[in-house]
Motif scaffolding. Structure first.
Motif, mmCIF file in Angstrom:
data_model
loop_
_atom_site.group_PDB
_atom_site.id
_atom_site.type_symbol
_atom_site.label_atom_id
_atom_site.label_comp_id
_atom_site.label_asym_id
_atom_site.label_seq_id
_atom_site.Cartn_x
_atom_site.Cartn_y
_atom_site.Cartn_z
ATOM 1 N N THR A 24 6.831 7.565 -7.600
ATOM 2 C CA THR A 24 8.173 7.041 -7.876
ATOM 3 C C THR A 24 9.214 7.626 -6.938
ATOM 4 O O THR A 24 10.314 7.087 -6.812
ATOM 5 N N GLY A 25 8.892 8.801 -6.352
ATOM 6 C CA GLY A 25 9.886 9.503 -5.543
ATOM 7 C C GLY A 25 10.715 10.483 -6.366
ATOM 8 O O GLY A 25 11.603 11.140 -5.827
ATOM 9 N N GLN A 26 10.421 10.589 -7.678
ATOM 10 C CA GLN A 26 11.180 11.497 -8.559
ATOM 11 C C GLN A 26 10.270 12.629 -9.031
ATOM 12 O O GLN A 26 9.126 12.360 -9.404
ATOM 13 N N ALA A 27 10.779 13.847 -9.056
ATOM 14 C CA ALA A 27 9.995 14.974 -9.565
ATOM 15 C C ALA A 27 10.472 15.351 -10.967
ATOM 16 O O ALA A 27 11.671 15.426 -11.216
ATOM 17 N N VAL A 28 9.504 15.558 -11.863
ATOM 18 C CA VAL A 28 9.802 15.883 -13.263
ATOM 19 C C VAL A 28 9.089 17.188 -13.598
ATOM 20 O O VAL A 28 7.905 17.349 -13.276
ATOM 21 N N SER A 29 9.793 18.099 -14.263
ATOM 22 C CA SER A 29 9.171 19.395 -14.578
ATOM 23 C C SER A 29 8.327 19.305 -15.845
ATOM 24 O O SER A 29 8.466 18.365 -16.640
ATOM 25 N N VAL A 30 7.476 20.302 -16.027
ATOM 26 C CA VAL A 30 6.631 20.344 -17.230
ATOM 27 C C VAL A 30 7.514 20.409 -18.480
ATOM 28 O O VAL A 30 7.294 19.678 -19.460
ATOM 29 N N LEU A 31 8.550 21.256 -18.439
ATOM 30 C CA LEU A 31 9.425 21.365 -19.619
ATOM 31 C C LEU A 31 10.166 20.056 -19.886
ATOM 32 O O LEU A 31 10.304 19.638 -21.048
ATOM 33 N N MET B 184 9.091 17.155 -19.228
ATOM 34 C CA MET B 184 8.098 16.231 -19.789
ATOM 35 C C MET B 184 7.878 16.512 -21.279
ATOM 36 O O MET B 184 7.829 15.591 -22.101
ATOM 37 N N VAL B 185 7.775 17.783 -21.630
ATOM 38 C CA VAL B 185 7.589 18.153 -23.044
ATOM 39 C C VAL B 185 8.792 17.665 -23.856
ATOM 40 O O VAL B 185 8.646 17.055 -24.931
ATOM 41 N N ASN B 186 9.989 17.886 -23.347
ATOM 42 C CA ASN B 186 11.197 17.464 -24.072
ATOM 43 C C ASN B 186 11.247 15.948 -24.221
ATOM 44 O O ASN B 186 11.571 15.433 -25.304
ATOM 45 N N THR B 187 10.915 15.232 -23.159
ATOM 46 C CA THR B 187 10.930 13.764 -23.246
ATOM 47 C C THR B 187 9.902 13.290 -24.270
ATOM 48 O O THR B 187 10.175 12.385 -25.063
ATOM 49 N N PHE B 188 8.734 13.906 -24.256
ATOM 50 C CA PHE B 188 7.694 13.493 -25.203
ATOM 51 C C PHE B 188 8.164 13.733 -26.646
ATOM 52 O O PHE B 188 7.961 12.883 -27.535
ATOM 53 N N GLN B 189 8.805 14.858 -26.874
ATOM 54 C CA GLN B 189 9.292 15.153 -28.242
ATOM 55 C C GLN B 189 10.323 14.114 -28.668
ATOM 56 O O GLN B 189 10.285 13.614 -29.802
ATOM 57 N N ASP C 100 10.686 7.386 -19.601
ATOM 58 C CA ASP C 100 10.618 7.022 -21.023
ATOM 59 C C ASP C 100 9.517 5.989 -21.261
ATOM 60 O O ASP C 100 8.791 6.057 -22.255
ATOM 61 N N ASP C 101 9.407 5.007 -20.359
ATOM 62 C CA ASP C 101 8.341 3.996 -20.502
ATOM 63 C C ASP C 101 6.962 4.669 -20.463
ATOM 64 O O ASP C 101 6.078 4.356 -21.257
ATOM 65 N N MET C 102 6.798 5.579 -19.512
ATOM 66 C CA MET C 102 5.485 6.235 -19.352
ATOM 67 C C MET C 102 5.115 7.000 -20.615
ATOM 68 O O MET C 102 3.991 6.935 -21.102
ATOM 69 N N VAL C 103 6.101 7.747 -21.134
ATOM 70 C CA VAL C 103 5.831 8.587 -22.301
ATOM 71 C C VAL C 103 5.645 7.712 -23.545
ATOM 72 O O VAL C 103 4.738 7.940 -24.361
ATOM 73 N N ARG C 104 6.491 6.702 -23.711
ATOM 74 C CA ARG C 104 6.376 5.826 -24.881
ATOM 75 C C ARG C 104 5.014 5.128 -24.912
ATOM 76 O O ARG C 104 4.361 5.059 -25.947
ATOM 77 N N ASP C 105 4.562 4.643 -23.748
ATOM 78 C CA ASP C 105 3.276 3.942 -23.711
ATOM 79 C C ASP C 105 2.101 4.898 -23.940
ATOM 80 O O ASP C 105 1.123 4.532 -24.595
ATOM 81 N N THR C 106 2.222 6.112 -23.413
ATOM 82 C CA THR C 106 1.182 7.124 -23.686
ATOM 83 C C THR C 106 1.083 7.370 -25.187
ATOM 84 O O THR C 106 0.001 7.412 -25.772
ATOM 85 N N TRP C 107 2.246 7.529 -25.805
ATOM 86 C CA TRP C 107 2.261 7.865 -27.234
ATOM 87 C C TRP C 107 1.777 6.683 -28.087
ATOM 88 O O TRP C 107 1.055 6.857 -29.060
#
Ligand code: NAD
Ligand code: WQD
Length: 346
Positions: free
Chosen positions: A270-277, A279-284, A326-333
């Motif tokens: 995507t050209g965007q970097a996302v941190s582990v934290l 990602m955890v926050n978005t998933f929550q 958000d799409d990536m996390v929502r679809d994973t969940w």
């Protein structure tokens, strides 16, 4: 010139029952192609393909076999009029590759050589290869760009991808009939929007998103975050996560672009970097589930941060990631919540 007459043609998808392969098989069927999947099922379930057929309302051909089995490939190519091959089949666990280098070089390198030999014998010269951002090596500056030289990846897994890229380049240099796309994926995550298909790793997940999803669904207790002392915005590693359906659509675009002689590398990110934290926050937030975690030591071989410059794929293939975090996390969940044990029933 790009090939414009590919539809209605048969595409061989090696490793097509796996995570990216199954989503790509679905995208190919939806685009009008016929699909033949060759998969040994060493890391996949045939149920994924049943769900592809259910979602698309068309059938594909499944052949259980090993990409290193030349006789199997010869039989397949004599029976099916294959127009192009998308080669996903391989082993992909980085730590396992350090422990079992022979298995990784055999499957990933030898498997690719055998496939190319059989393709050449059958006069099939169009190939899309699953490569990886890892081929840039540990010292490459970010963002990664295709014109940068390959580095020397730290793991046998990464080295196997760099080796196959080199083999394919040499093949194209030697014989102008070959047309090859080297697709360098960044960090594929997400699942089909239906929630019927997704990532289903065997055993304890090595990758971040499947691990978080299994914590959220109650299969694992806590996430371990591998280090919080990196030189990044919040101290945790940053990656370029890309939705698996965006990747699948990238394969269709790459296939449609094949036809020019030579080998062409493209970053799919995507050209965007996302941190582990982050990602955890978005998933929550998206799942409403708490993800308990502990910060543990750094994992050997992890880089602090890398992401793609995806401009070339846009300019030459007309591909750009359409789905956001958000799409990536929502679809994973959605996939994990509806299928707590993946494709297996219990
Ligand atoms: P996956 O393990 O889900 O899929 C690989 C598939 O190949 C599986 O279905 C497995 O059963 C099959 N397979 C393995 N060895 C085989 C053999 N010898 N003969 C026939 N089939 C065999 O992995 P994935 O995430 O879908 O990855 C697909 C490809 O993309 C792999 O080559 C991988 O290295 C590459 N890739 C993956 C990622 C990632 O993070 N998922 C990133 C970059 C590149
Ligand atoms: C992402 C981030 C971890 C798990 C690997 C391969 C790469 C490509 C994609 C195939 C990292 C952190 C992870 C966990 C964590 N694969 N993490 N706790 O390592 O960027 O890339 O998959 O080609 O070649 O190396 O992906 O999902 O393993 O890790 O903190 O339990 O999450 O440290 O920063 P990675 P990943």
């Amino acid at each position: 010139m790009p090939d414009t007459d590919l539809q209605q043609r048969k595409i061989l998808v090696t490793g097509g029952a796996g995570y990216i392969g199954s989503h790509t098989s679905l995208a190919l069927l939806e685009a009008g192609y016929e699909v033949v999947v060759l998969d040994s099922l060493v890391n996949a379930s045939q149920e994924a393909l049943r769900r592809v057929e259910l979602l698309v309302g068309r059938s594909l051909t499944f052949i259980e076999g090993d990409v290193r089995d030349r006789n199997c490939l010869d039989r397949l190519f004599s029976k099916h009029d294959i127009h192009a091959v998308i080669h996903f089949a391989g082993l992909k666990a980085v730590a396992e590759s350090v422990a079992e280098p022979l298995a990784y070089y055999d499957t990933n390198v030898n498997g690719s050589l055998t496939l190319c030999q059989a393709m050449q014998a059958a006069a099939i010269f169009r190939l899309v290869f699953s490569s990886s951002a890892t081929v840039y090596g540990p010292d490459a500056p970010v963002p990664y760009r295709e014109q940068m030289p390959r580095g020397w990846p730290a793991s046998p897994y990464g080295a196997s991808k760099a080796m196959v890229e080199r083999v394919l380049e040499d093949l194209c240099a030697a014989d102008s009939r070959w047309s090859v796309a080297l697709l360098r994926y960044f960090n594929p995550i997400g699942a089909h929007e239906s929630g019927l298909m997704g990532e289903d790793p065997r055993g304890i997940p090595n990758n971040l998103l499947p691990f978080i999803a299994q914590v959220a669904v109650g299969r694992r207790g806590r996430l371990g975050i591998f280090g919080s002392d990196y030189p990044t915005r919040d101290g945790t590693c940053e990656r370029d996560y890309v939705h698996v359906m965006d990747l699948a659509e990238g394969h269709v675009k790459a296939l449609e672009h094949l036809g020019s002689s030579g080998s062409y590398a493209y970053n799919l990110g995507t050209g965007q970097a996302v941190s582990v934290l982050a990602m955890v926050n978005t998933f929550q937030e998206v799942s409403g589930k708490e993800i308990p975690y502990d910060v543990s030591q750094r994992r050997q071989g992890d880089l602090a941060a890398f992401w793609a410059d995806p401009t070339l794929a846009f300019d030459e293939l007309g591909w750009q990631a359409q789905r956001n975090l958000d799409d990536m996390v929502r679809d994973t969940w959605r996939w994990q919540a509806a299928n707590p044990h993946g494709y297996s029933a219990e």
